[in-house]
Design a protein around this motif. Sequence first.
Motif, PDB file in Angstrom:
ATOM      1  N   VAL A   1      31.845  13.158 -19.676  1.00  0.00           N
ATOM      2  CA  VAL A   1      32.292  13.173 -18.752  1.00  0.00           C
ATOM      3  C   VAL A   1      31.025  13.277 -17.572  1.00  0.00           C
ATOM      4  O   VAL A   1      31.308  12.671 -16.609  1.00  0.00           O
ATOM      5  N   ASP A   2      30.245  14.002 -18.021  1.00  0.00           N
ATOM      6  CA  ASP A   2      28.987  14.130 -17.124  1.00  0.00           C
ATOM      7  C   ASP A   2      28.105  12.645 -17.011  1.00  0.00           C
ATOM      8  O   ASP A   2      27.253  12.697 -16.269  1.00  0.00           O
ATOM      9  N   ASP A   3      28.552  11.737 -17.962  1.00  0.00           N
ATOM     10  CA  ASP A   3      27.741  10.563 -17.827  1.00  0.00           C
ATOM     11  C   ASP A   3      28.670   9.567 -16.930  1.00  0.00           C
ATOM     12  O   ASP A   3      27.780   8.368 -16.864  1.00  0.00           O
TER      13      ASP A   3
ATOM     14  N   ASN B   1      38.424   3.805 -14.274  1.00  0.00           N
ATOM     15  CA  ASN B   1      38.559   3.014 -15.691  1.00  0.00           C
ATOM     16  C   ASN B   1      37.599   3.655 -16.694  1.00  0.00           C
ATOM     17  O   ASN B   1      37.948   3.666 -18.017  1.00  0.00           O
ATOM     18  N   ILE B   2      36.321   4.168 -16.357  1.00  0.00           N
ATOM     19  CA  ILE B   2      35.536   4.568 -16.950  1.00  0.00           C
ATOM     20  C   ILE B   2      36.022   5.899 -17.802  1.00  0.00           C
ATOM     21  O   ILE B   2      35.991   6.001 -19.032  1.00  0.00           O
ATOM     22  N   PHE B   3      36.662   6.747 -16.778  1.00  0.00           N
ATOM     23  CA  PHE B   3      37.050   7.825 -17.344  1.00  0.00           C
ATOM     24  C   PHE B   3      38.180   7.669 -18.225  1.00  0.00           C
ATOM     25  O   PHE B   3      38.018   8.478 -19.107  1.00  0.00           O
ATOM     26  N   GLN B   4      39.107   6.764 -17.929  1.00  0.00           N
ATOM     27  CA  GLN B   4      40.239   6.453 -18.680  1.00  0.00           C
ATOM     28  C   GLN B   4      39.962   6.142 -20.046  1.00  0.00           C
ATOM     29  O   GLN B   4      40.589   6.183 -21.021  1.00  0.00           O
TER      30      GLN B   4
ATOM     31  N   PHE C   1      33.112   4.756 -24.978  1.00  0.00           N
ATOM     32  CA  PHE C   1      31.857   4.658 -24.703  1.00  0.00           C
ATOM     33  C   PHE C   1      30.606   5.137 -25.617  1.00  0.00           C
ATOM     34  O   PHE C   1      30.848   6.365 -25.953  1.00  0.00           O
ATOM     35  N   LEU C   2      29.687   4.446 -25.877  1.00  0.00           N
ATOM     36  CA  LEU C   2      28.499   5.183 -26.543  1.00  0.00           C
ATOM     37  C   LEU C   2      27.286   4.946 -25.421  1.00  0.00           C
ATOM     38  O   LEU C   2      27.344   4.041 -24.595  1.00  0.00           O
TER      39      LEU C   2
ATOM     40  N   ALA D   1      26.558   7.914 -14.043  1.00  0.00           N
ATOM     41  CA  ALA D   1      25.424   7.177 -14.641  1.00  0.00           C
ATOM     42  C   ALA D   1      25.760   5.896 -15.155  1.00  0.00           C
ATOM     43  O   ALA D   1      25.140   4.841 -15.109  1.00  0.00           O
ATOM     44  N   ILE D   2      26.860   5.936 -16.016  1.00  0.00           N
ATOM     45  CA  ILE D   2      27.193   4.645 -16.560  1.00  0.00           C
ATOM     46  C   ILE D   2      27.674   3.715 -15.361  1.00  0.00           C
ATOM     47  O   ILE D   2      27.482   2.539 -15.567  1.00  0.00           O
ATOM     48  N   TYR D   3      28.486   4.171 -14.560  1.00  0.00           N
ATOM     49  CA  TYR D   3      29.056   3.475 -13.531  1.00  0.00           C
ATOM     50  C   TYR D   3      27.657   2.837 -12.787  1.00  0.00           C
ATOM     51  O   TYR D   3      27.598   1.303 -12.574  1.00  0.00           O
ATOM     52  N   THR D   4      26.655   3.684 -12.301  1.00  0.00           N
ATOM     53  CA  THR D   4      25.695   3.008 -11.636  1.00  0.00           C
ATOM     54  C   THR D   4      24.757   1.907 -12.652  1.00  0.00           C
ATOM     55  O   THR D   4      24.260   1.014 -11.952  1.00  0.00           O
TER      56      THR D   4
END
Length: 173
Positions: free
Chosen positions: A12-14, A38-41, A46-47, A17-20
């Motif tokens: 969750v802390d990523d 969407n990223i949270f869901q 994700f890796l 940074a993933i979005y960016t």
Amino acid sequence: MSHRISVRNAGVDDVEAIYTLLQPFVVKNIILARDRDNIFQHLQEFLVADYDGELCGVVAVHIYGENLAEVRSLVVSPAHQKHGIGRLLVEGCEQWLAALGVARVFALTYVTGFFERMGYAVVSRESLPHKVWTVCVHCTRFADCDEVAVEKRLSDAPIKPMRILPIIEINEA
């Protein structure tokens, strides 16, 4: 100077940074947009890759069934390209999928050479199951798609992972 590169499951802390990291590639229409929700869901798909502690690459893997999965949203920051990070991310996906028992993996891509060097073969997009296209219909280029489908067999048949169960003993007196 040596550098430390690691690939790990996203947490969750990523998410920020993933979005960016994804945004410049979304703007260039290289990948489909994903908002933070969407990223949270889909975080479990994700890796991420860290280069000297900095998040520099991301990939998602979506499983369609025991025989098929897709590599999605593969991105490496421009400053960290040409260091083998994309390869490490895809290899991480392949190892993860093989351990889960998935037999085939595919990607829709503009960089077929990258995937071909990793053992993928170009296949007809029409050879992919219909359910794959449920995501594609949201793309602005759906009617005029120019991505190429590539596929790799991880095994000839689904791998059935061995399950190790704990030993339970009950002593009745």
